[in-house]
Design an enzyme around this catalytic site. Structure first.
Site, PDB file in Angstrom:
ATOM      1  N   ASP A 141       2.234 -51.429   5.548  1.00 25.70           N
ATOM      2  CA  ASP A 141       2.865 -51.739   6.823  1.00 25.70           C
ATOM      3  C   ASP A 141       3.933 -52.823   6.675  1.00 25.70           C
ATOM      4  O   ASP A 141       3.774 -53.763   5.901  1.00 25.70           O
ATOM      5  CB  ASP A 141       1.774 -52.216   7.795  1.00 25.70           C
ATOM      6  CG  ASP A 141       2.322 -52.615   9.145  1.00 25.70           C
ATOM      7  OD1 ASP A 141       2.915 -51.764   9.814  1.00 25.70           O
ATOM      8  OD2 ASP A 141       2.167 -53.791   9.525  1.00 25.70           O
ATOM      9  N   GLU A 189       6.361 -48.396   4.541  1.00 24.32           N
ATOM     10  CA  GLU A 189       7.087 -48.398   5.822  1.00 24.32           C
ATOM     11  C   GLU A 189       8.163 -49.473   5.684  1.00 24.32           C
ATOM     12  O   GLU A 189       7.895 -50.661   5.861  1.00 24.32           O
ATOM     13  CB  GLU A 189       6.163 -48.716   6.993  1.00 24.32           C
ATOM     14  CG  GLU A 189       6.881 -48.599   8.329  1.00 24.32           C
ATOM     15  CD  GLU A 189       6.486 -49.658   9.350  1.00 24.32           C
ATOM     16  OE1 GLU A 189       6.953 -49.562  10.502  1.00 24.32           O
ATOM     17  OE2 GLU A 189       5.740 -50.584   9.008  1.00 24.32           O
TER      18      GLU A 189
END
Length: 723
Positions: A404, A457
């Site tokens: 993330d 990401e």
């Protein structure tokens, strides 16, 4: 009996809970020529030392209630029996046991290079010196005293102070008689004797149900049955493989009667069966490492080593992964090394100092999320994070990690104004230390666990995200294509009347499509915070909204890159996602929603079964434009190619609400079958199409030697496959 040899100052420090080396004072000690047992048992009025059938009463230490001593000629194994307030209890003295951690563990911990940190830190059910109990170990280098506290000792930090392991900064204790399910925290006295708030275990395997937040002693057990999956797993994770990911928030995918969250065991049946039926190759879970606040969806974790208890125990989570592997589905975890919350029981100022985080808020505080940033330059912190990644891959057979907010880690000035950030040693904005952590994580993951994959990401143009570390990259297997997602969704939300002015939002992604190994993500972030659902983003009347969405999915599945949809998007849920309740499964009673679900199921099947659509997802030789500039008609057409022996597929998309008889250049002469048409009645469309196939004519068009007249239904995608 001779007078005790225990130093008065040490006795007062033990009773007061500030002794920094309790194992030098408590338990059996050689004092002069005599062995003496010292025990501190608050609440005890009398104490006996039990050895075999013999019970000798210990002597109270003058002026300090609960402190006793007993002298003997030699060191013996013993138990203690206490009496107080009308009660009597018997127990093993934790201070008679030797250390558990070995010299090699101590060396690696001190060096910050212990790959499998979870095997030595945390709470472990063990048999030590013939006695069952729990071994606790925690890193708190700047503490003056650390104790483990819990229901088992009335949360009294004086009862189980821990042993400091030299210069490693690690403290440990073996607590005999404790078992699985015991709740605990660490009571830490920092510099100057200041107590921190009680801390959960940074390497704890379990937690209480939120909002309670103590750590819980948990065993990670259960047999695996996924040997066949693991043998072939690597083939499912290459750039040549069809990868179609179903992103899921476990708490709101589906609820049980009474609005109860499903357990890992129930999810292992219901979710896994559904994903298999839909043809997804992987399920990606929003973070499951324990988190205190439901509204963070797991992105503000406190227990990085604990699968959330909301759905069950670590053993049950293992069984969920095993069930997915039995159906040939990989499990990916959202992993959050970019920040951690400021909750008092968490990592913040863990031992009274900025230990896991930076002291300077310009480096250690995330302004966007009110969270703390790891001190990536500290070897122990780097070791903690990399070891945690390995933990999920090894202990739970997780097939990959989606990391993330990588961009927030890569740049020191991320979301900061001038003067609010600290440059790197070269005066630049790149965070060299965070880059090293990501590289180290990828090297470790791929090196230690064959066949896994990692996904970043990352929302910027940082070079080499999916390039190997030894070629100067970050070492990820794949990268989310955030630019593609933003451009194409921006286009789709525009009225078709005006799309011609933004035509190349849909083609721009091909300018950089081969710069990384891309995955095309339509994630949870696109259906929250007032962004609405995928269906509500689409313009037009009700029929046009569904047609637009079907055409978009058709465009996406034929576009180079692996695929990802967030739950609910596969059946065009009408409402924005709400983490507090189930998806609107009742909408599948409506033909249009059922149609979108059928389309996604077929898209996954065709993508998986058709090499031309996946084999060269990450290579330019698998793609060529046929028509990319017909803005007036709103038409896009391209060819996808696999290996030389594979049939080509041509995708043609009409992004206007006008049916067209369209002359389309085709890269080979002969018949082409209609492999898919998003306007089929099966998907909720009007069933306009090409009667199953088209045949080419010797009419050059679109730079091809032959062409065919093709029916393009309004707002549709059509796939043609070479016969």
């Amino acid at each position: 009996m001779a007078e005790t040899l225990l130093d008065r100052g040490a006795a007062e420090a033990i009773a007061g809970g500030w002794h920094g080396d309790p194992f030098a004072a408590l338990g059996p000690q050689k004092r002069g020529k005599t062995w003496e047992i010292t025990a501190f048992v608050p609440g005890a009025e009398r104490l006996w030392v039990l050895a075999g059938k013999k019970a000798d009463e210990a002597v109270p230490y003058f002026g300090i209630p609960g402190l006793f001593t007993h002298q003997m000629a030699k060191r013996i194994d013993y138990r203690l029996r206490a009496q107080g307030d009308g009660n009597e209890w018997e127990f093993d003295d934790p201070f008679r046991f030797g250390p558990v951690l070995g010299e090699l563990d101590e060396y690696l911990l001190g060096e910050g290079t212990h790959k499998r940190l979870w095997q030595v830190l945390g709470a472990h059910l063990i048999t030590h010196e013939g006695v069952d109990g729990v071994h606790f170990a925690v890193w708190a280098p700047n503490a003056e005293r650390v104790s483990v506290v819990g229901d088992f000792n009335i949360w009294d930090g004086r009862r189980h102070p821990m042993r400091r392991r030299g210069p490693t900064g690690v403290w440990e204790i073996f607590v005999p008689g404790l078992g699985e399910g015991a709740t605990y925290k660490y009571e830490i006295k920092g510099a100057g004797g200041v107590l921190t708030p009680l801390k959960a275990d940074p390497v704890g395997f379990g937690s209480e149900h939120p909002p309670a937040n103590a750590s819980v002693v948990r065993k990670i057990g259960g047999k695996w049955h996924d040997g066949d999956w693991l043998k072939t797993r690597a083939s499912h994770h290459t750039i040549d493989a069809p990868i179609s990911v179903y992103e899921v928030h476990l708490g709101s995918w589906r609820r049980a009667p009474g609005d109860r969250m499903l357990s890992y065991m129930e999810l292992g049946e219901q979710l896994v069966d559904y994903a298999a039926d839909m043809g997804f190759t992987h399920i990606e879970l929003l973070p499951v490492s324990e988190y205190p606040f439901d509204g963070s969806w797991g992105y503000q974790p406190v227990g990085l080593f604990a699968p959330t208890i909301r759905h069950g125990t670590p053993t049950e989570f293992r069984a969920f992964v095993d069930a997915a592997h039995a159906k040939g589905i990989g499990i990916l975890l959202d992993w959050v090394p970019g920040h951690f919350p400021t909750d008092a029981h968490g990592l913040g100022r863990f031992d009274g100092t900025a230990l896991y985080e930076h002291q300077d808020p310009r480096e250690g505080f995330h302004q966007d999320w009110n969270t703390l940033i790891y001190n990536y330059g500290r070897v122990e912190v780097q070791n903690y994070l990399v070891s945690n990644a390995l933990y999920w891959l090894e202990e739970y057979h997780i097939d990959g990690l989606r990391v993330d907010a990588v961009a927030s880690m890569l740049y020191r000035d991320y979301s900061r104004k001038d003067g609010e950030w600290v440059p790197n040693r070269d005066g630049g904005r790149e965070n060299y230390e965070a880059i090293a952590v990501l590289q180290h994580m990828n090297i470790t993951a791929y090196g230690e666990v064959p066949g896994v994959m990692t996904i970043a990401e990352e929302s910027t143009a940082f070079p080499g995200v999916s390039r190997p570390v030894n070629h100067g990259g970050l070492g990820f297997g794949f990268k989310w294509n955030m630019g593609w997602m933003n451009d194409t969704l921006s286009y789709m939300q525009k009225d078709p009347l005006f799309r011609k002015y933004h035509h190349h939002l849909m083609t721009f992604g091909l300018h950089y499509a081969w710069s990384e190994n891309y995955l095309l993500p339509i994630s949870h972030d696109e259906v929250v915070h007032g962004k609405g659902s995928m269906l509500s983003k689409m313009p037009g009347n009700a029929w046009e909204k569904f047609a637009n969405l079907r055409a978009y999915y058709g465009f996406m599945w034929a576009h180079p890159g692996k695929k990802l949809l967030f739950m609910g998007q596969e059946f065009a849920q009408g409402a924005e996602w709400n983490h507090n309740r189930s998806l609107d499964w009742h909408q599948l009673d409506i033909e249009e929603h059922k149609g979108v679900q059928s389309l996604v199921r077929d898209l996954n099947r065709i993508y998986r079964d058709t090499p031309a659509l996946h084999l060269n997802d990450c290579r330019p030789e698998g793609f060529a434009w046929i028509e990319s500039n017909d803005a007036e008609a709103g038409v896009y057409a391209w060819v996808r190619k696999g290996a030389a022996k594979d049939k080509m597929v041509v995708a043609v998309v009409n992004m206007t609400p006008v049916e067209r008889s369209y002359r389309l250049g085709l890269p080979a002469a002969g018949r082409w079958s209609e492999l898919l048409n998003t306007d089929s009645t099966v998907y909720g469309g009007g069933n306009r199409g090409n009667l199953g196939r088209v045949s080419t004519e010797k009419t050059p068009w679109h730079g091809q030697a032959q062409s065919a007249l093709v029916t393009l239904p309004p707002l549709s995608a059509v796939y043609l496959q070479q016969d």
